[in-house]
Enzyme design. Structure first.
Site, PDB file in Angstrom:
ATOM      1  N   LYS A 100       0.822  -1.224   0.000  1.00  0.00           N
ATOM      2  CA  LYS A 100       0.000   0.000   0.000  1.00  0.00           C
ATOM      3  C   LYS A 100       0.855   1.272   0.000  1.00  0.00           C
ATOM      4  CE  LYS A 100      -4.362  -1.639   0.367  1.00  0.00           C
ATOM      5  NZ  LYS A 100      -4.308  -2.940   0.944  1.00  0.00           N
ATOM      6  N   GLU A 122      -9.906   6.466   2.343  1.00  0.00           N
ATOM      7  CA  GLU A 122     -10.810   5.472   2.894  1.00  0.00           C
ATOM      8  C   GLU A 122      -9.964   4.305   3.368  1.00  0.00           C
ATOM      9  OE1 GLU A 122      -9.901   5.516  -0.203  1.00  0.00           O
ATOM     10  OE2 GLU A 122      -9.314   3.419  -0.449  1.00  0.00           O
ATOM     11  N   SER A 383       1.784  -9.848  -0.970  1.00  0.00           N
ATOM     12  CA  SER A 383       1.406  -8.432  -0.848  1.00  0.00           C
ATOM     13  C   SER A 383       1.590  -7.836   0.539  1.00  0.00           C
ATOM     14  CB  SER A 383      -0.047  -8.251  -1.301  1.00  0.00           C
ATOM     15  OG  SER A 383      -0.906  -9.131  -0.599  1.00  0.00           O
TER      16      SER A 383
HETATM   17  C1  LIG Z   1      -5.211  -4.042   0.690  1.00  0.00           C
HETATM   18  C2  LIG Z   1      -4.493  -5.308   0.530  1.00  0.00           C
HETATM   19  C3  LIG Z   1      -4.755  -6.190  -0.551  1.00  0.00           C
HETATM   20  C4  LIG Z   1      -5.850  -5.967  -1.547  1.00  0.00           C
HETATM   21  O1  LIG Z   1      -5.744  -4.814  -2.300  1.00  0.00           O
HETATM   22  P1  LIG Z   1      -5.303  -4.828  -3.828  1.00  0.00           P
HETATM   23  O2  LIG Z   1      -5.611  -3.456  -4.268  1.00  0.00           O
HETATM   24  O3  LIG Z   1      -6.118  -5.866  -4.526  1.00  0.00           O
HETATM   25  O4  LIG Z   1      -3.852  -5.142  -3.873  1.00  0.00           O
HETATM   26  C5  LIG Z   1      -3.978  -7.322  -0.689  1.00  0.00           C
HETATM   27  N1  LIG Z   1      -3.010  -7.617   0.201  1.00  0.00           N
HETATM   28  C6  LIG Z   1      -2.742  -6.811   1.254  1.00  0.00           C
HETATM   29  C7  LIG Z   1      -1.661  -7.199   2.197  1.00  0.00           C
HETATM   30  C8  LIG Z   1      -3.468  -5.635   1.455  1.00  0.00           C
HETATM   31  O5  LIG Z   1      -3.196  -4.849   2.500  1.00  0.00           O
END
Ligand SMILES: *Cc1c(COP(=O)(O)O)cnc(C)c1O
Length: 400
Positions: A100, A122, A383
């Site tokens: 993020k 948000e 992620s």
């Molecule tokens: C917010 C989040 C996501 C999902 O958001 P995308 O916009 O689809 O990447 C995925 N993994 C983590 C760790 C997140 O914080």
């Protein structure tokens, strides 16, 4: 090495004059926002050519967020299923614990150049809110984060983190009191203060130019992957789709690289309790963009469910809708239970506690990679880290 990463995202595809990727995207917003979004798109179009901006961003990514993130070979996970050579792109090692921050740093620098003093955002689980509050502290900006009341209750730790970082957290009581409602409220608040405030959207969703900007800021993920190895497949989880878009964008023009997005199958399609916007949705308008979304026969946005708050969103970024339609990216889903198993496997076999969102991509690898040892290398975008999910996993496993 960072020096191998192009400073600007020049080779990536741009949306058309109406802000669309193929048939999807656009700008379906109240009159009062149209001008603000047009100006934002124009400023961004100029900034995109500004090497100084991208250099400043790259330097912050390096010194503040810890980029480039490592590419780690997960040998024990691979051995578990006799699967393809597997490399994890460690976005979990970024400052604040997920991808993020890539987008927040980019948009906050942009807001500063536009002379904005206030940032609105948000948040659902709170990861985007924390990343936004963090960059606001760094760049000395006011920060107001809109969060559904239900999420404020469920994500108390992230609410405290945001407050410590100096942000104001505004609890949203409308609708189902979750992310969708927080996004509506943040957009509404922005209408009243477009001159002094910039709205940092947290994924590749919303009206043009957000899906485009956010993808560009996340594209560093794919650029770094390509600088280290050339994958046969890239796999990422899809909520709004920003980590996936960032991991994929570099490889989209190279049709020999397979791209796989993994949506949250929740309790399974037959129950209706899931978030597979591309797997089970239909085109419609949500948060200012035409895209695939989960809706009932009257076009009302459906209630969604996922074990992972970050994937619990009824829509998906418009560029993903275009990639799904053209067939360039495959989209699949895994259930809550499959994601939980993958979460536990990564903990025990590799010593990494992943976010439940990322565990969805891992689950797809474990299921579909089984016995395909000769097909690698596959790269999976990890992620985020899973500290935020530890309590929930213990609860679901009956251990607390
Ligand atoms: C917010 C989040 C996501 C999902 O958001 P995308 O916009 O689809 O990447 C995925 N993994 C983590 C760790 C997140 O914080």
């Amino acid at each position: 090495m960072l020096t191998d990463v192009p400073a600007a995202p020049a080779p990536l595809e741009e949306p058309d004059a109406r802000g669309r990727f193929g048939d999807y995207g656009g700008r379906f917003v109240p009159e009062t926002l149209v001008l603000a979004l047009q100006q934002l798109a124009e400023h961004y179009r100029e900034l995109r050519q500004d090497q100084g901006f991208w250099r400043e961003l790259a330097e912050l990514m390096r010194s503040y967020s810890g980029r480039p993130t490592p590419l780690y070979r997960a040998r024990r996970l691979q051995a578990l299923v006799d699967g393809p050579e597997l490399w994890l792109k460690r976005e979990d090692l970024n400052h604040t614990g997920s991808h993020k921050i890539n987008n927040c740093l980019g948009q906050a620098l942009l807001a500063r150049r536009l002379g904005k003093s206030t940032i609105l955002a948000e948040t659902g689980a709170g990861q985007h809110g924390v990343a936004t509050a963090t960059v606001c502290a760094l760049l000395d900006m006011q920060c107001r984060v809109y969060m559904g009341a239900e999420d404020v209750r469920r994500q108390a730790l992230n609410v405290s983190r945001m407050r410590l970082l100096g942000a104001e957290v505004i609890s949203v009581e409308s609708g189902s009191r979750t992310l969708k409602d927080a996004t509506n409220e943040a957009l509404r608040a922005w209408v009243g203060q477009v001159d002094e405030a910039h709205y940092i959207l947290g994924s590749v969703v919303g009206p043009h130019p957000y899906p485009w900007m956010v993808r560009d800021f996340q594209a560093v993920i794919g650029h770094e992957i390509a600088a280290e190895l050339w994958p046969k497949k890239v796999i990422a989880c899809v909520g709004g789709g920003s980590n996936a878009a960032g991991a994929f964008a570099r490889f989209v023009p190279h049709s020999e690289v397979g791209l796989v997005g993994v949506e949250a199958g929740g309790h399974g399609f037959t129950t209706g309790e899931h978030c597979a916007s591309l797997g089970r949705g239909k085109p419609g308008v949500l948060h200012g963009a035409l895209t695939y979304l989960l809706q009932d026969e009257f076009g009302q946005v459906s209630q969604t469910h996922s074990i992972s708050a970050g994937l619990d969103y009824p829509g998906v970024g418009p560029e993903h809708s275009a990639w799904a339609t053209s067939g360039r990216v495959e989209y699949h889903s895994v259930t809550d239970e499959e994601a939980l198993n993958a979460f536990e496997n990564l903990c025990r076999l590799e010593g990494i506690v992943p976010a439940l969102e990322s565990a969805h991509a891992l689950a797809w690898y474990l299921r579909e990679g089984k016995g395909r040892a000769d097909e690698g290398p596959w790269v999976l975008c990890l992620s985020g880290r899973g500290d935020k999910d530890v309590q929930e996993v213990l609860r679901l496993r009956g251990l607390v």
